[in-house]
Write a protein that holds these residues in place. Structure first.
Motif, PDB file in Angstrom:
ATOM      1  N   MET A   1      48.840   1.458 -33.081  1.00  0.00           N
ATOM      2  CA  MET A   1      47.685   2.230 -32.606  1.00  0.00           C
ATOM      3  C   MET A   1      46.847   1.381 -31.662  1.00  0.00           C
ATOM      4  SD  MET A   1      44.655   4.011 -34.845  1.00  0.00           S
ATOM      5  CE  MET A   1      43.281   4.814 -34.035  1.00  0.00           C
ATOM      6  N   ILE A   2      46.484   1.943 -30.511  1.00  0.00           N
ATOM      7  CA  ILE A   2      45.675   1.226 -29.527  1.00  0.00           C
ATOM      8  C   ILE A   2      44.204   1.378 -29.894  1.00  0.00           C
ATOM      9  CG2 ILE A   2      44.980   1.138 -27.116  1.00  0.00           C
ATOM     10  CD1 ILE A   2      47.806   2.175 -26.447  1.00  0.00           C
ATOM     11  N   GLN A   3      43.500   0.263 -29.954  1.00  0.00           N
ATOM     12  CA  GLN A   3      42.090   0.283 -30.323  1.00  0.00           C
ATOM     13  C   GLN A   3      41.225  -0.129 -29.149  1.00  0.00           C
ATOM     14  OE1 GLN A   3      41.965  -2.361 -33.740  1.00  0.00           O
ATOM     15  NE2 GLN A   3      42.246  -0.646 -35.144  1.00  0.00           N
ATOM     16  N   THR A   4      40.090   0.533 -28.997  1.00  0.00           N
ATOM     17  CA  THR A   4      39.098   0.177 -27.994  1.00  0.00           C
ATOM     18  C   THR A   4      37.722   0.413 -28.597  1.00  0.00           C
ATOM     19  OG1 THR A   4      39.075   2.404 -27.047  1.00  0.00           O
ATOM     20  CG2 THR A   4      40.608   0.821 -26.071  1.00  0.00           C
ATOM     21  N   GLY A   5      36.659  -0.023 -27.898  1.00  0.00           N
ATOM     22  CA  GLY A   5      35.300   0.247 -28.344  1.00  0.00           C
ATOM     23  C   GLY A   5      34.706  -0.848 -29.212  1.00  0.00           C
ATOM     24  N   ILE A   6      33.439  -0.674 -29.581  1.00  0.00           N
ATOM     25  CA  ILE A   6      32.711  -1.681 -30.355  1.00  0.00           C
ATOM     26  C   ILE A   6      32.048  -1.043 -31.575  1.00  0.00           C
ATOM     27  CG2 ILE A   6      32.233  -3.079 -28.313  1.00  0.00           C
ATOM     28  CD1 ILE A   6      29.385  -1.953 -28.332  1.00  0.00           C
ATOM     29  N   PRO A   7      31.755  -1.871 -32.591  1.00  0.00           N
ATOM     30  CA  PRO A   7      30.988  -1.357 -33.731  1.00  0.00           C
ATOM     31  C   PRO A   7      29.606  -0.897 -33.266  1.00  0.00           C
ATOM     32  CG  PRO A   7      31.993  -3.484 -34.245  1.00  0.00           C
ATOM     33  CD  PRO A   7      32.161  -3.266 -32.782  1.00  0.00           C
ATOM     34  N   THR A   8      29.134   0.203 -33.804  1.00  0.00           N
ATOM     35  CA  THR A   8      27.831   0.743 -33.386  1.00  0.00           C
ATOM     36  C   THR A   8      26.816   0.812 -34.511  1.00  0.00           C
ATOM     37  OG1 THR A   8      28.639   2.988 -33.782  1.00  0.00           O
ATOM     38  CG2 THR A   8      28.881   2.115 -31.540  1.00  0.00           C
ATOM     39  N   LYS A   9      27.247   0.498 -35.728  1.00  0.00           N
ATOM     40  CA  LYS A   9      26.354   0.595 -36.877  1.00  0.00           C
ATOM     41  C   LYS A   9      26.003  -0.790 -37.409  1.00  0.00           C
ATOM     42  CE  LYS A   9      28.165   5.105 -38.290  1.00  0.00           C
ATOM     43  NZ  LYS A   9      28.799   5.882 -39.382  1.00  0.00           N
ATOM     44  N   GLY A  10      25.007  -0.831 -38.288  1.00  0.00           N
ATOM     45  CA  GLY A  10      24.612  -2.085 -38.905  1.00  0.00           C
ATOM     46  C   GLY A  10      23.467  -2.744 -38.171  1.00  0.00           C
ATOM     47  N   PRO A  11      22.966  -3.874 -38.697  1.00  0.00           N
ATOM     48  CA  PRO A  11      21.837  -4.574 -38.085  1.00  0.00           C
ATOM     49  C   PRO A  11      22.164  -5.066 -36.682  1.00  0.00           C
ATOM     50  CG  PRO A  11      22.879  -5.947 -39.749  1.00  0.00           C
ATOM     51  CD  PRO A  11      23.496  -4.578 -39.880  1.00  0.00           C
ATOM     52  N   THR A  12      21.150  -5.165 -35.844  1.00  0.00           N
ATOM     53  CA  THR A  12      21.322  -5.653 -34.478  1.00  0.00           C
ATOM     54  C   THR A  12      20.926  -7.124 -34.401  1.00  0.00           C
ATOM     55  OG1 THR A  12      19.074  -5.123 -33.766  1.00  0.00           O
ATOM     56  CG2 THR A  12      20.737  -3.364 -33.612  1.00  0.00           C
ATOM     57  N   LEU A  13      21.188  -7.725 -33.265  1.00  0.00           N
ATOM     58  CA  LEU A  13      20.814  -9.131 -33.071  1.00  0.00           C
ATOM     59  C   LEU A  13      19.303  -9.298 -33.189  1.00  0.00           C
ATOM     60  CD1 LEU A  13      23.097 -10.230 -30.067  1.00  0.00           C
ATOM     61  CD2 LEU A  13      23.655  -9.969 -32.488  1.00  0.00           C
ATOM     62  N   GLY A  14      18.555  -8.329 -32.661  1.00  0.00           N
ATOM     63  CA  GLY A  14      17.097  -8.400 -32.760  1.00  0.00           C
ATOM     64  C   GLY A  14      16.606  -8.264 -34.186  1.00  0.00           C
ATOM     65  N   ASP A  15      17.343  -7.515 -34.997  1.00  0.00           N
ATOM     66  CA  ASP A  15      16.951  -7.349 -36.402  1.00  0.00           C
ATOM     67  C   ASP A  15      17.063  -8.648 -37.188  1.00  0.00           C
ATOM     68  OD1 ASP A  15      16.492  -4.628 -36.060  1.00  0.00           O
ATOM     69  OD2 ASP A  15      18.544  -4.068 -36.624  1.00  0.00           O
ATOM     70  N   VAL A  16      18.116  -9.421 -36.948  1.00  0.00           N
ATOM     71  CA  VAL A  16      18.403 -10.566 -37.818  1.00  0.00           C
ATOM     72  C   VAL A  16      17.926 -11.904 -37.252  1.00  0.00           C
ATOM     73  CG1 VAL A  16      20.393  -9.366 -38.777  1.00  0.00           C
ATOM     74  CG2 VAL A  16      20.726 -10.959 -36.875  1.00  0.00           C
ATOM     75  N   GLY A  17      17.808 -12.035 -35.927  1.00  0.00           N
ATOM     76  CA  GLY A  17      17.334 -13.290 -35.345  1.00  0.00           C
ATOM     77  C   GLY A  17      18.435 -14.289 -35.049  1.00  0.00           C
ATOM     78  N   GLU A  18      18.052 -15.325 -34.295  1.00  0.00           N
ATOM     79  CA  GLU A  18      19.016 -16.288 -33.767  1.00  0.00           C
ATOM     80  C   GLU A  18      19.820 -16.993 -34.851  1.00  0.00           C
ATOM     81  OE1 GLU A  18      19.132 -20.391 -31.032  1.00  0.00           O
ATOM     82  OE2 GLU A  18      17.262 -19.260 -31.288  1.00  0.00           O
ATOM     83  N   ARG A  19      19.149 -17.490 -35.888  1.00  0.00           N
ATOM     84  CA  ARG A  19      19.864 -18.270 -36.908  1.00  0.00           C
ATOM     85  C   ARG A  19      20.922 -17.436 -37.621  1.00  0.00           C
ATOM     86  NH1 ARG A  19      15.523 -22.379 -39.850  1.00  0.00           N
ATOM     87  NH2 ARG A  19      14.899 -23.468 -37.943  1.00  0.00           N
ATOM     88  N   SER A  20      20.599 -16.201 -37.891  1.00  0.00           N
ATOM     89  CA  SER A  20      21.566 -15.336 -38.568  1.00  0.00           C
ATOM     90  C   SER A  20      22.726 -14.975 -37.640  1.00  0.00           C
ATOM     91  CB  SER A  20      20.882 -14.067 -39.063  1.00  0.00           C
ATOM     92  OG  SER A  20      19.991 -14.363 -40.117  1.00  0.00           O
ATOM     93  N   VAL A  21      22.434 -14.826 -36.354  1.00  0.00           N
ATOM     94  CA  VAL A  21      23.508 -14.565 -35.393  1.00  0.00           C
ATOM     95  C   VAL A  21      24.480 -15.739 -35.364  1.00  0.00           C
ATOM     96  CG1 VAL A  21      24.069 -14.213 -32.962  1.00  0.00           C
ATOM     97  CG2 VAL A  21      22.104 -13.031 -33.967  1.00  0.00           C
ATOM     98  N   ILE A  22      23.929 -16.945 -35.289  1.00  0.00           N
ATOM     99  CA  ILE A  22      24.770 -18.145 -35.288  1.00  0.00           C
ATOM    100  C   ILE A  22      25.575 -18.230 -36.581  1.00  0.00           C
ATOM    101  CG2 ILE A  22      24.748 -20.666 -35.317  1.00  0.00           C
ATOM    102  CD1 ILE A  22      22.304 -20.520 -33.451  1.00  0.00           C
TER     103      ILE A  22
END
Length: 326
Positions: A1-22
């Motif tokens: 199966m060919i997959q494309t696209g990105i996840p759209t749900k869940g917390p965003t980078l702005g929600d969690v902050g730099e340390r959590s992103v890292i």
């Protein structure tokens, strides 16, 4: 199966902050030497030299979510950088990731990018050892790859080809371009052609191929990132040699011909102009190294003549390739 696209749900980078992103990156690409102000790499083998390269991927320019996924982009980012290390005849040992992304981007997108990076560095027993993250208007990735060049032999540079050598290649040619064309067609892709799509979404190289070629006596090398004839022309110009390709050695295979028929497109254009296969292309005075095949030869140009790349001794129908500012 060919997959494309990105996840759209869940917390965003702005929600969690730099340390959590890292931390979301580190969690899926663990390294014992990542997490300090800088990484101290393990000691290389005796008589070795460091090799460093970097590449950027810009959303909308180098990748689009309608034809790929974050994990595939992460894999691709490592392959294109590690291919440059391999093309020097060196062994990739580490990578750094710098990332600029919008604050409203889901954290899951970054996690999947990192997971793809982990997929590829693991094939080399290499590690993601650090990087940086910041906010920006669009997603931009920059990967820096670090390699180790062992022994006394020269690196495989663009100016190392000599007249009278064999032109050799390792890997498929034209698959990535064909895969992109299939995805862009908007048509339902036949199962037998999905390997072409996969070659575009996440190209693969065989770890250690560049090291093998250098050990066997190769004198120059590059990788097919911008188009076969485009990249060979640069190699020819830098080395001051003509290059002639035997058409039978690069002729479209059954899959490429089938894709050409499906899309009513000449598959030779994908072979000659399509990039991002990251096929290793080099020159050697003897037989092709293990895993490589001979696709042509080199010769000295006449006095005052500019080096040329030909197929079967004649001019080529196709000759374009990727240009960053075209």
């Amino acid at each position: 199966m060919i997959q494309t696209g990105i996840p759209t749900k869940g917390p965003t980078l702005g929600d969690v902050g730099e340390r959590s992103v890292i931390q979301s990156i580190v969690d899926v690409t663990p390294s014992s030497i990542n997490g300090d102000d800088a990484a101290v790499l393990h000691r290389s083998s005796p008589n070795s030299r460091a090799v460093v390269t970097t590449d950027m991927l810009v959303e909308g320019r180098h990748f689009r979510w309608d034809v790929t996924t974050p994990r595939q982009v992460g894999r691709k980012a490592i392959v294109q950088n590690f291919a440059d290390i391999e093309a020097m005849g060196a062994r990739p040992v580490a990578a750094l990731l710098s990332l600029s992304a919008p604050k409203d981007l889901p954290v899951a997108v970054v996690t999947e990018l990192a997971r793809g990076i982990g997929d590829e560095v693991g094939k080399y027993a290499a590690e993601l050892v650090g990087g940086d993250v910041t906010s920006g208007d669009s997603l931009v990735m920059s990967v820096t790859a670090i390699g180790s060049l062992g022994g006394n032999r020269w690196a495989l540079t663009l100016d190392g080809a000599r007249g009278g050598q064999n032109l050799v290649a390792h890997g498929r040619i034209g698959y990535s371009a064909a895969g992109l064309a299939l995805l862009e067609s908007g048509r339902e892709i036949p199962e037998e052609l999905t390997s072409l799509v996969q070659a575009y979404q996440a190209p693969e190289i065989t770890p250690g191929s560049g090291v093998i070629a250098r050990s066997a006596g190769a004198t120059s090398m590059t990788d097919n990132s911008d188009g076969l004839l485009h990249d060979l022309k640069l190699l020819a110009l830098r080395s001051g040699v003509n290059m002639d390709i035997d058409s039978s050695t690069i002729a479209p295979d059954d899959r490429l011909r089938a894709a050409g028929e499906f899309l009513d497109h000449d598959p030779w254009q994908w072979v000659c102009e399509g990039g991002e296969d990251h096929t290793l292309l080099g020159t050697i005075s003897g037989d092709a190294p293990v895993g490589f095949r001979t696709i042509g030869g080199t010769a000295k140009p006449g006095t005052g003549e500019e080096p040329v790349v030909t197929i079967d001794g004649g001019a080529t129908t196709y000759g374009g390739g990727w240009e960053s500012f075209a």
